[in-house]
Design an enzyme around this catalytic site. Structure first.
Site, short mmCIF file in Angstrom:
data_model
loop_
_atom_site.label_atom_id
_atom_site.label_comp_id
_atom_site.label_asym_id
_atom_site.label_seq_id
_atom_site.Cartn_x
_atom_site.Cartn_y
_atom_site.Cartn_z
CB VAL A 110 -0.89 0.03 1.26
CG1 VAL A 110 -1.84 1.21 1.21
CG2 VAL A 110 -1.66 -1.27 1.42
CB CYS A 111 1.71 3.83 -2.38
SG CYS A 111 2.90 5.18 -2.40
CG LEU A 112 -1.52 5.93 3.70
CD1 LEU A 112 -2.40 6.85 2.87
CD2 LEU A 112 -2.39 5.12 4.66
CB CYS B 210 4.37 5.87 -5.45
SG CYS B 210 4.17 6.90 -4.01
#
Lengths: 177, 438
Positions: A110-112, B210
């Site tokens: 998860v990219c948080l 990301c």
């Protein structure tokens, strides 16, 4: 002020020890903090928490059920693991439900930001729960983890929506009510 | 070694302990007792025999401390030899604490030094109790927190509620990271403790996931990509095998994958060493930083033991990154610190036949606590959680149980509640005639 030498204390030598209790490596401060964070989890209507072992609260699963937006009617499981260094280090969170989402990859990463680079000890578990819910309401295509999902989200909302529906059906994330 | 040479070594100690001086603490009085205390009574524990530990042992032993013990769970690695000067090539693989103690014992006559090849967590309270001073050269926040709390736990209070100073063991904590370092003096329950300002510590460097996945710019991004994203996908050493930064094959695999990625994005600088550094979160150790920080710690230990000068109050930071900068300031105690906070465990008298629900009702009515929906655990075992719903469900079966089935006399309960900024410890006493005040 403390004056060591004037105390003239005779320190007991290790050999004279009678009581030989081994202590655990958990600190009271860390345990109290986690207990407080857990007992104040703000789940509301759209979240539920499941503890496989009530006496081991360092591992649990959060079910996220968005009640609006693209992911409405989905149910997504996130496994939380609280490291012994919490709250200095953030919890480890993985998504265990396959989902087509710009910020969640195939492996469930998860990219948080607050799960990694922006975590601070003053944040609590609730901050992460809010963050996860927000990801389902407002996916962020500018910082993608799943590039294909991000591009589709940006270029063709209708196709993205269809793909999300398909992925939710395939993974069984849909829950009927 | 001749007697004369030994005598000469002590000359400086006589000079500073047998004469008064302008920097001496106000309650300092020159006396031979000071050195007698230092030599015959003062016991020091050095925690960690690594980069800082080696310096600390050398400094303390040469400053006149004669009763030293050192504890470390590690063994000597070949990469330690450049700065951990108590170890030699033939010591690789041997326990650090034991090798270091033997080295000091050989070099300094008349010293009583003992090495423990052990984990600090496994030592009983009584082990720590025997020391007058604890000096720590650790690299983990976890171990420091634990040590801090253990020493706070050893402080006893007199009947009138004042601190029994003979149970106070000062903790001198040194830390280094590359060119930066700190030394601090923690007098448990009297000055700011490690937990009081835990938030001062900078978090570990990490990169946005990301960026790692899509827009790498640094060699570190490529290495993280290989270890965080590719490793779990490909499981190169069998399913479930975790990355081990000490396994050369693991590091090699990650290094090669990182290099492929770096080539793809035209990024320079991925090396095997950097790969291992990123995987193990290594911050290069700088020998001079260790030397400076350890010297400051040993100096503080000597001042605390003899009062020849005012001790550091209570935090010294050092930065040698660009020039040499240092500054000392006082960190303040936090009133509601979960480790050394002034709130003592609250004593609660209960009848063993009360149910857990009765106890919770009494806590709700307590005008000092003012809690609304308390959650209780006893030594990590759940007694009752008022929230979240699933834990409430799982623990409400305890509510009708009688307290003597759930608890032992004198046990400590952790109480948390939204109304309490932190948790509170309760100590439970059984009393047959305890009545609930309805």
């Amino acid at each position: 002020m403390l004056k060591l030498f004037s105390l003239k204390q005779k320190k007991q030598s290790a050999q004279e020890q009678t009581e030989n209790k081994t202590s655990s490596n958990k600190t009271t401060a860390a345990e109290l903090r986690l207990q407080k964070d857990i007992s104040e989890l703000d789940t509301g209507k759209t979240l539920s928490v499941y503890f496989p072992d009530k006496n081991n609260i360092v591992e649990f699963i959060v079910y996220c059920k968005p009640d609006e937006g693209i992911y409405k009617y989905g149910c997504f499981a996130f496994r939380f693991k609280i490291p012994p260094t919490y709250p200095h280090d953030p919890p480890k969170v993985k998504c265990e439900t396959k989902v087509f989402h710009p910020n969640i990859d195939e492996e469930g990463n998860v990219c948080l930001n607050i799960l990694r680079e922006d975590w601070k000890p003053i944040l609590s578990l609730n901050a992460i729960l809010y963050g996860l819910q927000y990801l389902f309401l407002e996916p962020n295509p500018d910082d993608p983890l799943n590039k294909e999902a991000a591009n589709l989200y940006r270029d063709n909302k209708a196709a993205f929506y269809a793909q999300v529906q398909r992925s939710m059906r395939e993974s069984g994330a849909y829950y009927s009510r | 070694m001749s007697q004369g040479k030994d005598e000469g070594k002590l000359e400086d100690l006589y000079l500073i302990t047998l004469r008064n001086g302008p920097f001496a603490h106000e309650s300092f009085s020159p006396s031979e007792d000071l050195l007698n205390f230092l030599w015959n009574e003062c016991k020091v524990l050095v925690v960690g025999a690594g980069g800082l530990g080696c310096e600390l042992l050398k400094d303390l032993a040469l400053s006149g401390f004669r009763n030293i013990e050192v504890i470390d769970l590690d063994v000597v690695d070949v990469t330690n030899l450049n700065r951990q000067f108590l170890f030699r090539q033939q010591d690789v693989g041997k326990p650090k604490a034991e090798v270091a103690a033997a080295f000091i014992a050989k070099r300094i006559s008349g010293i009583n030094i003992k090495g423990h090849h052990a984990n600090i967590y496994d030592q009983p309270r009584e082990f720590y109790k025997q020391f007058n001073l604890v000096v720590a050269g650790l690299d983990s926040i976890d171990a420091r927190r634990w040590l801090n709390e253990t020493l706070i736990d050893l402080v006893e209070t007199n009947d009138d509620g004042t601190i029994d100073v003979s149970t106070v063991i000062p903790l001198i904590d040194g830390g280094t990271e590359g060119f930066r370092g700190q030394a601090r003096v923690i007098i448990p329950k009297m000055s700011a403790c490690f937990e009081c300002n835990l938030d001062l510590f900078p978090p570990q460097i990490s990169y946005p996931l990301c960026t790692i996945a899509n827009t790498p710019r640094l060699p570190e991004h490529c290495i993280e990509y290989a270890s965080v994203i590719l490793w779990p996908q490909q499981q190169p050493f069998g399913a479930g095998t975790k990355v081990d930064g000490d396994n050369p094959e693991h590091v090699k695999w990650i290094f090669e994958r990182a290099q492929e990625r770096a080539n793809q994005f035209h990024i320079q600088g991925v090396t095997y060493r950097l790969s291992q550094g990123v995987i193990k979160h290594i911050i290069p150790a700088v020998a001079s930083t260790n030397a400076i920080v350890a010297a400051s710690c040993a100096n503080e230990a000597f001042k605390l033991a003899t009062y020849i000068a005012n001790p550091l109050n209570n935090y010294m930071l050092y930065n040698g990154e660009s020039g040499v900068y240092t500054y000392a300031f006082e960190t303040e105690r936090r009133e509601e610190c979960p480790a050394c906070g002034r709130a003592q465990p609250k004593k609660i008298c209960v009848s063993p036949k009360w149910t857990l629900a009765d106890l919770i009702e009494v806590l709700r009515e307590d005008t000092e606590l003012r809690v609304k929906s308390p959650s209780l655990t006893v030594s990590s075992r759940a007694l009752y959680y008022s929230s979240p719903a699933s834990l409430e469900q799982a623990t409400k079966e305890n509510l009708p149980q009688s307290l003597d089935c759930l608890l032992e006399e004198g046990c400590e309960i952790f109480l948390t509640d939204p109304a309490l900024p932190l948790g509170r410890k309760l100590q439970i006493f059984f009393h047959k005639c305890s009545k609930k005040n309805k």
